[in-house]
Write a protein that holds these residues in place. Structure first.
Motif, PDB file in Angstrom:
ATOM      1  N   ASN A   1      -3.289   6.677  -7.131  1.00 36.58           N
ATOM      2  CA  ASN A   1      -3.296   5.419  -6.670  1.00 36.58           C
ATOM      3  C   ASN A   1      -4.259   5.614  -5.106  1.00 36.58           C
ATOM      4  O   ASN A   1      -3.609   5.429  -4.157  1.00 36.58           O
ATOM      5  CB  ASN A   1      -2.014   4.917  -6.336  1.00 36.58           C
ATOM      6  CG  ASN A   1      -1.140   6.087  -5.593  1.00 36.58           C
ATOM      7  OD1 ASN A   1      -1.648   6.882  -4.951  1.00 36.58           O
ATOM      8  ND2 ASN A   1       0.171   5.712  -5.541  1.00 36.58           N
TER       9      ASN A   1
ATOM     10  N   ASP B   1      -7.051   4.865  -2.489  1.00 36.52           N
ATOM     11  CA  ASP B   1      -7.642   3.568  -2.026  1.00 36.52           C
ATOM     12  C   ASP B   1      -9.081   3.515  -2.244  1.00 36.52           C
ATOM     13  O   ASP B   1      -9.975   4.035  -1.677  1.00 36.52           O
ATOM     14  CB  ASP B   1      -7.343   3.606  -0.203  1.00 36.52           C
ATOM     15  CG  ASP B   1      -7.300   2.097  -0.032  1.00 36.52           C
ATOM     16  OD1 ASP B   1      -7.825   1.418  -0.609  1.00 36.52           O
ATOM     17  OD2 ASP B   1      -6.394   1.967   1.059  1.00 36.52           O
TER      18      ASP B   1
ATOM     19  N   ASP C   1     -11.124   1.286  -1.818  1.00 33.42           N
ATOM     20  CA  ASP C   1     -11.971   0.576  -0.845  1.00 33.42           C
ATOM     21  C   ASP C   1     -12.562   1.475   0.223  1.00 33.42           C
ATOM     22  O   ASP C   1     -13.435   1.242   1.135  1.00 33.42           O
ATOM     23  CB  ASP C   1     -11.207  -0.511  -0.023  1.00 33.42           C
ATOM     24  CG  ASP C   1     -10.969  -1.591  -1.122  1.00 33.42           C
ATOM     25  OD1 ASP C   1     -11.783  -1.957  -1.856  1.00 33.42           O
ATOM     26  OD2 ASP C   1      -9.760  -2.152  -0.886  1.00 33.42           O
TER      27      ASP C   1
ATOM     28  N   ASN D   1     -10.085   7.955   3.123  1.00 30.22           N
ATOM     29  CA  ASN D   1      -8.686   8.045   2.495  1.00 30.22           C
ATOM     30  C   ASN D   1      -7.761   8.796   3.145  1.00 30.22           C
ATOM     31  O   ASN D   1      -6.426   8.377   3.353  1.00 30.22           O
ATOM     32  CB  ASN D   1      -8.949   8.291   1.117  1.00 30.22           C
ATOM     33  CG  ASN D   1      -8.815   7.270   0.168  1.00 30.22           C
ATOM     34  OD1 ASN D   1      -7.737   6.916  -0.272  1.00 30.22           O
ATOM     35  ND2 ASN D   1     -10.061   6.764  -0.406  1.00 30.22           N
TER      36      ASN D   1
ATOM     37  N   PHE E   1      -4.818   7.046   5.348  1.00 31.61           N
ATOM     38  CA  PHE E   1      -3.256   7.371   5.058  1.00 31.61           C
ATOM     39  C   PHE E   1      -2.593   8.243   6.191  1.00 31.61           C
ATOM     40  O   PHE E   1      -1.479   7.962   6.313  1.00 31.61           O
ATOM     41  CB  PHE E   1      -3.378   8.625   3.869  1.00 31.61           C
ATOM     42  CG  PHE E   1      -2.340   8.470   3.034  1.00 31.61           C
ATOM     43  CD1 PHE E   1      -1.961   7.261   2.149  1.00 31.61           C
ATOM     44  CD2 PHE E   1      -1.313   9.336   2.669  1.00 31.61           C
ATOM     45  CE1 PHE E   1      -1.120   7.206   1.078  1.00 31.61           C
ATOM     46  CE2 PHE E   1      -0.493   9.417   2.114  1.00 31.61           C
ATOM     47  CZ  PHE E   1      -0.096   8.234   1.275  1.00 31.61           C
TER      48      PHE E   1
ATOM     49  N   ARG F   1      -5.401  -1.268   8.044  1.00 29.19           N
ATOM     50  CA  ARG F   1      -6.337  -1.022   6.589  1.00 29.19           C
ATOM     51  C   ARG F   1      -7.065  -2.039   6.303  1.00 29.19           C
ATOM     52  O   ARG F   1      -8.304  -1.841   5.864  1.00 29.19           O
ATOM     53  CB  ARG F   1      -5.135  -0.515   5.531  1.00 29.19           C
ATOM     54  CG  ARG F   1      -5.942  -0.117   4.283  1.00 29.19           C
ATOM     55  CD  ARG F   1      -5.150  -0.797   3.088  1.00 29.19           C
ATOM     56  NE  ARG F   1      -5.911  -0.578   2.113  1.00 29.19           N
ATOM     57  CZ  ARG F   1      -6.624  -1.411   1.396  1.00 29.19           C
ATOM     58  NH1 ARG F   1      -7.032  -2.678   1.974  1.00 29.19           N
ATOM     59  NH2 ARG F   1      -7.259  -1.169   0.453  1.00 29.19           N
ATOM     60  N   ASN F   2      -6.303  -3.065   6.149  1.00 33.68           N
ATOM     61  CA  ASN F   2      -7.123  -4.276   5.589  1.00 33.68           C
ATOM     62  C   ASN F   2      -8.456  -4.770   6.750  1.00 33.68           C
ATOM     63  O   ASN F   2      -9.582  -5.209   6.086  1.00 33.68           O
ATOM     64  CB  ASN F   2      -6.333  -5.551   5.335  1.00 33.68           C
ATOM     65  CG  ASN F   2      -5.450  -5.148   4.423  1.00 33.68           C
ATOM     66  OD1 ASN F   2      -5.561  -4.586   3.311  1.00 33.68           O
ATOM     67  ND2 ASN F   2      -4.110  -5.963   4.239  1.00 33.68           N
TER      68      ASN F   2
ATOM     69  N   ARG G   1      -4.613  -5.682  -4.664  1.00 32.52           N
ATOM     70  CA  ARG G   1      -3.995  -4.694  -4.029  1.00 32.52           C
ATOM     71  C   ARG G   1      -2.875  -3.841  -4.675  1.00 32.52           C
ATOM     72  O   ARG G   1      -2.543  -2.579  -5.009  1.00 32.52           O
ATOM     73  CB  ARG G   1      -4.066  -4.632  -2.319  1.00 32.52           C
ATOM     74  CG  ARG G   1      -5.363  -4.854  -1.800  1.00 32.52           C
ATOM     75  CD  ARG G   1      -5.105  -4.766  -0.211  1.00 32.52           C
ATOM     76  NE  ARG G   1      -4.863  -6.290   0.204  1.00 32.52           N
ATOM     77  CZ  ARG G   1      -5.563  -7.310   0.624  1.00 32.52           C
ATOM     78  NH1 ARG G   1      -6.856  -7.077   0.234  1.00 32.52           N
ATOM     79  NH2 ARG G   1      -4.742  -8.460   0.933  1.00 32.52           N
TER      80      ARG G   1
ATOM     81  N   GLN H   1      -5.044  -2.072  -7.486  1.00 32.49           N
ATOM     82  CA  GLN H   1      -5.373  -0.868  -6.884  1.00 32.49           C
ATOM     83  C   GLN H   1      -4.216   0.117  -6.608  1.00 32.49           C
ATOM     84  O   GLN H   1      -4.373   1.024  -5.914  1.00 32.49           O
ATOM     85  CB  GLN H   1      -6.177  -1.494  -5.596  1.00 32.49           C
ATOM     86  CG  GLN H   1      -7.520  -2.301  -5.724  1.00 32.49           C
ATOM     87  CD  GLN H   1      -8.219  -2.343  -4.661  1.00 32.49           C
ATOM     88  OE1 GLN H   1      -7.832  -1.844  -3.610  1.00 32.49           O
ATOM     89  NE2 GLN H   1      -9.394  -2.831  -4.829  1.00 32.49           N
TER      90      GLN H   1
ATOM     91  N   THR I   1      -2.511   0.010  -4.228  1.00 35.11           N
ATOM     92  CA  THR I   1      -2.316   0.513  -2.873  1.00 35.11           C
ATOM     93  C   THR I   1      -0.860   0.268  -2.133  1.00 35.11           C
ATOM     94  O   THR I   1      -0.724   1.292  -1.402  1.00 35.11           O
ATOM     95  CB  THR I   1      -3.157  -0.663  -1.971  1.00 35.11           C
ATOM     96  OG1 THR I   1      -4.505  -1.026  -2.682  1.00 35.11           O
ATOM     97  CG2 THR I   1      -3.573  -0.082  -0.637  1.00 35.11           C
TER      98      THR I   1
ATOM     99  N   ILE J   1       1.290   3.454  -0.369  1.00 36.87           N
ATOM    100  CA  ILE J   1       1.596   3.331   1.135  1.00 36.87           C
ATOM    101  C   ILE J   1       3.061   3.250   1.271  1.00 36.87           C
ATOM    102  O   ILE J   1       3.753   4.045   2.303  1.00 36.87           O
ATOM    103  CB  ILE J   1       1.238   1.941   1.809  1.00 36.87           C
ATOM    104  CG1 ILE J   1      -0.456   1.711   1.790  1.00 36.87           C
ATOM    105  CG2 ILE J   1       1.899   1.906   3.211  1.00 36.87           C
ATOM    106  CD1 ILE J   1      -0.803   0.537   2.277  1.00 36.87           C
TER     107      ILE J   1
END
Ligand SMILES: Nc1ncnc2c1ncn2[C@@H]1O[C@H](COP(=O)(O)OP(=O)(O)OP(=O)(O)O)[C@@H](O)[C@H]1O
Ligand SMILES: [Mg+2]
Lengths: 292, 263
Positions: A77, A79, A81, A87, A91, B22-23, B93, B97, B99, B103
Motif C-alpha cells: 500500500n 502511496d 501519487d 513516500n 509517511f 498529503r492531499n 484512495r 490505492q 492509502t 495511514i
C-alpha cells in the motif's frame, strides 16, 4: 478472539512475545495470521479478550502503541501519487518527525534497502521486489521498537529475499522486536527464535523451531516409495509414518537405524534419509489438503 | 451499530492536518492542470449562457442574466469540487490505492483520516471559488465590496458537500455506484436550486422542498447575496441551515466511514 460477522477468524489464541525476539506466525492460507497482525497493529479491534503491547492496552492506547510500531502489510500500500523518496517523507509526517530529521532518515533508509538509485521514481514503476523493500524502509521511518511483517518476502526472487532476511537480522541485533508471518518455512526455521503454527484460528504448537521439530516429527525423516510390503513392515516395527500419495514419510529420531532396518528386514532399496524440517511439522499438523 | 452511534461526536486530532497536507502535496504536483477548470469553466458558461442565451432573456429580478448566473456558477463549482473529491477521490484512495490502510498503521486514526479528507474537499471548493471570484469580478458581474467573503463561505459549503460525498463513499458497493447519487441528487440540484432560473418560478411545493432539502439552494442564495453586495438578514438563515446540516453530516459521515473501515 476475532469475529468477522459470523466467521470466527481467530479463536482463543494466547501468546507472549519477548522484547528483542524474532517471533513467527505460521499457518495455511486463511489460518488467521493477518488478522492477528492487524490486531497487534491496533487497526482491527478484538471481538473479545485482551491484548497488551509495550504494557499498554491495544484498545485504549492505539496512538502510543502505533507510534512505536513499524508495519509491512501483506498487501502493498505504497502511496502511488508520490515518488520513492516522497513516500518516506509523507509517511514521516504521520509520526510528527521534523522535516530535516525525516530527510536524513529517508536518505539513510533508501541506502539501507538499496534503493538510492530509485529515489525519484514513482512507486508504480517499481518492480515487486523494490516495492517490498521500500515498504520495509517505510516501516522503519519511525525507528520502531517492534516491527510487524506480514509475508515480507512474498513474490520476491532469492536475492531480494536474502536481502530482506539479512536486514531483519541486523535490525534484530539492534534490539528491534520482529514479528512476522511467512510461507518460506526454511527461512523461518533459520531466523525465528520462537514460532507458533496456527490453523483455523487456533494455535497448534508453540516453541523454538528445533523444539517444535523435535517434538512433532523427530529429528529425521526417511522417505520411501509406497507399497503394501513397506506398510506391513512399518506396522510391525510400530514406527510413526504417514502416507503421502506415492511416498511414505517415516518420522524418527534415528533415520539411519530405520533405513538400515528397512533395507535388511524388508529388502527395500529406494530410501532417502534427511533431517526433518519445519515444513514437515507444518504439513503434519495442518494436513496436506489445499485450503479454499 | 445503533442509529444513535452515528451521531456520536468523533474524536478528531490535529493529525488530520497531515492527511490534508498529503492531499495538498498531490494537488500541488499538477497545480497548473488543477487550476485550469475553475478558470475555464465559468468563462465557457458565461459565454454560452450568460452572453449567448442571455440575450434572449429579460432581466431576472432586475439583473441581467449573466449577472444572475455568475454567483450560481461559483456555487456549482463549490458543490462539484468537494463532492467529487470526497466521493470518487476518497473512494479511489480508500479502495484502490489503499492509502487509508497505510495511514492508519501510524499514530493517525481513521477519524483523523476522514476529517483530513473532508477538510481537503472543502479546501478544493475554496480554491475554486478563489479562482472564480476575480475572473467573474473582472467581467463586472459581481460587486467586489464583499466578494472576498465568498471564499470562506465556499469553504463552509465545501465541508457540507464533502460530508455528503463521504456518506456515499461509506456505503457505495463499488466506484460505479457513485454515479447514482450524482444522477439522482447532484445533477437535479445543479438545475433546480435557483441556479439558472429563479426558484420562485417553480410550484410552491417544489420551492419548499428545495429550500428544506437541497443544500445547493442555500449556497447559491448565499453567494448571490454576497456577490450582489446585499447582505440581507435572509443570509443568516442560509448560513444557519448550512452550519447545522453541515455539522450533523460531518459527524455522521465520519461515523459511517468508521463503520465501513474498522473491521
Ligand atoms: N475483512 C474481512 N472480512 C471478513 N472475513 C475476513 C476478513 N479478513 C479475513 N477474513 C477471514 O478470516 C480468516 C482469516 O484470514 P487471514 O487473512 O487472517 O488469514 P491468513 O492466515 O493471513 O491467510 P494468508 O496466508 O492467505 O494470508 C479467513 O477465513 C478470511 O476469509
Ligand atoms: Mg495473511
Amino acid at each position: 478472539m476475532k469475529k468477522y460477522k459470523d466467521l470466527l477468524a481467530v479463536n482463543d489464541v494466547s501468546f507472549t512475545i519477548d522484547e528483542g525476539e524474532m517471533f513467527g506466525f505460521l499457518g495455511p492460507n486463511g489460518a488467521g495470521k493477518t488478522t492477528i497482525m492487524r490486531m497487534i497493529q491496533c487497526v482491527s479491534p478484538l471481538t473479545s479478550g485482551s491484548l497488551e503491547i509495550f504494557g499498554m492496552d491495544a484498545m485504549s492506547h492505539p496512538r502510543e502503541i502505533k507510534s512505536h510500531i513499524g508495519v509491512v502489510p501483506q498487501e502493498n500500500n505504497l502511496d502511488m501519487d508520490f515518488t520513492v523518496y516522497e513516500n518516506l517523507l509523507v509517511f514521516s509526517r504521520y509520526f510528527d518527525i521534523p522535516r530535516s530529521e525525516a530527510e536524513r532518515r529517508a536518505t539513510e533508509l533508501l541506502e539501507f534497502v538499496h534503493l538510492e538509485d530509485k529515489r525519484d521514481t514513482m512507486t508504480e514503476s517499481l518492480s515487486g521486489g523494490m516495492k517490498r523493500r521500500l515498504i520495509l524502509a517505510r516501516a522503519l521511518i519511525n525507528r520502531p521498537k517492534m516491527l510487524i511483517l506480514d509475508e515480507p518476502t512474498v513474490g520476491l526472487d532469492p536475492q531480494a529475499r536474502h536481502l530482506i532476511w539479512d536486514k531483519l537480522r541486523s535490525l534484530k541485533k539492534q534490539g528491534v522486536t520482529v514479528v512476522l508471518t511467512s510461507h518460506y518455512l526454511d527461512e523461518v526455521e533459520k531466523l525465528c527464535d520462537r514460532l507458533v503454527v496456527m490453523d483455523y484460528g487456533k494455535i497448534l504448537v508453540e516453541g523454538s523451531p528445533s523444539q517444535v521439530i523435535e517434538e512433532y516429527v523427530g529429528s529425521g525423516i526417511v522417505e520411501a516409495e509406497n507399497n503394501p510390503e513397506l506398510i506391513e513392515c512399518l506396522q510391525r516395527k510400530e514406527a510413526s509414518y504417514e502416507v503421502i500419495g506415492d511416498l511414505v514419510h517415516i518420522y524418527t529420531d534415528n533415520p539411519k537405524q530405520i533405513a538400515e532396518y528397512l533395507t535388511m528386514e524388508c529388502s527395500l532399496s529406494k530410501l532417502t534419509a534427511r533431517p526433518a524440517t519445519l515444513e514437515d511439522v507444518f504439513l503434519k499438523l495442518t494436513g496436506r489438503r489445499l485450503r479454499e | 451499530m445503533r442509529i444513535s452511534e452515528y451521531f456520536r461526536i468523533p474524536t478528531v486530532s490535529s493529525k488530520s492536518y497531515t492527511v490534508w497536507q498529503r492531499n495538498k502535496d498531490v494537488f500541488m504536483k499538477d497545480i497548473k492542470l488543477n487550476f485550469l477548470p475553475p478558470f475555464i469553466e465559468p468563462l465557457l458558461y458565461l459565454a454560452a449562457l450568460g452572453f449567448g442565451l442571455g440575450r434572449f432573456i429579460e432581466n431576472i429580478d432586475g439583473v441581467p442574466y449573466a449577472n444572475f448566473i455568475a454567483p450560481a456558477l461559483i456555487a456549482i463549482s463549490v458543490m462539484y469540487a468537494s463532492f467529487f473529491e470526497c466521493s470518487y477521490g476518497s473512494y479511489v484512495r480508500m479502495y484502490y490505492q489503499k492509502t487509508f490502510d497505510a495511514i492508519i498503521a501510524t499514530p493517525v486514526t481513521i477519524e483523523d483520516v476522514i476529517a483530513g479528507e473532508l477538510l481537503w474537499g472543502a479546501t478544493r471548493s475554496m480554491i475554486n471559488a478563489a479562482v472564480m471570484v476575480p475572473v467573474i469580478a473582472l467581467f463586472g458581474l459581481i460587486d467586489i465590496s464583499y466578494a472576498l467573503l465568498i471564499i470562506p463561505f465556499a469553504f463552509l459549503g465545501g465541508l457540507l458537500f464533502g460530508a455528503i460525498g463521504m456518506c456515499f463513499t461509506a456505503v457505495t458497493p463499488n466506484i460505479m455506484a457513485i454515479n447514482y447519487p450524482v444522477l439522482l441528487f447532484i445533477t437535479p440540484m445543479f438545475l433546480f436550486s435557483g441556479t439558472f432560473f429563479p426558484l420562485n418560478t417553480l410550484p410552491p411545493l417544489v420551492q419548499y422542498f428545495a429550500i428544506a432539502f437541497l443544500p445547493l439552494t442555500h449556497i447559491v442564495n448565499g453567494i448571490r447575496l454576497i456577490g450582489y453586495g446585499t447582505l440581507e438578514p435572509v443570509l443568516l438563515f442560509d448560513l444557519a441551515w448550512i452550519t447545522v446540516v453541515c455539522a450533523v453530516l460531518l459527524v455522521v459521515s465520519i461515523n459511517m466511514m468508521k463503520k465501513r473501515l474498522i473491521i
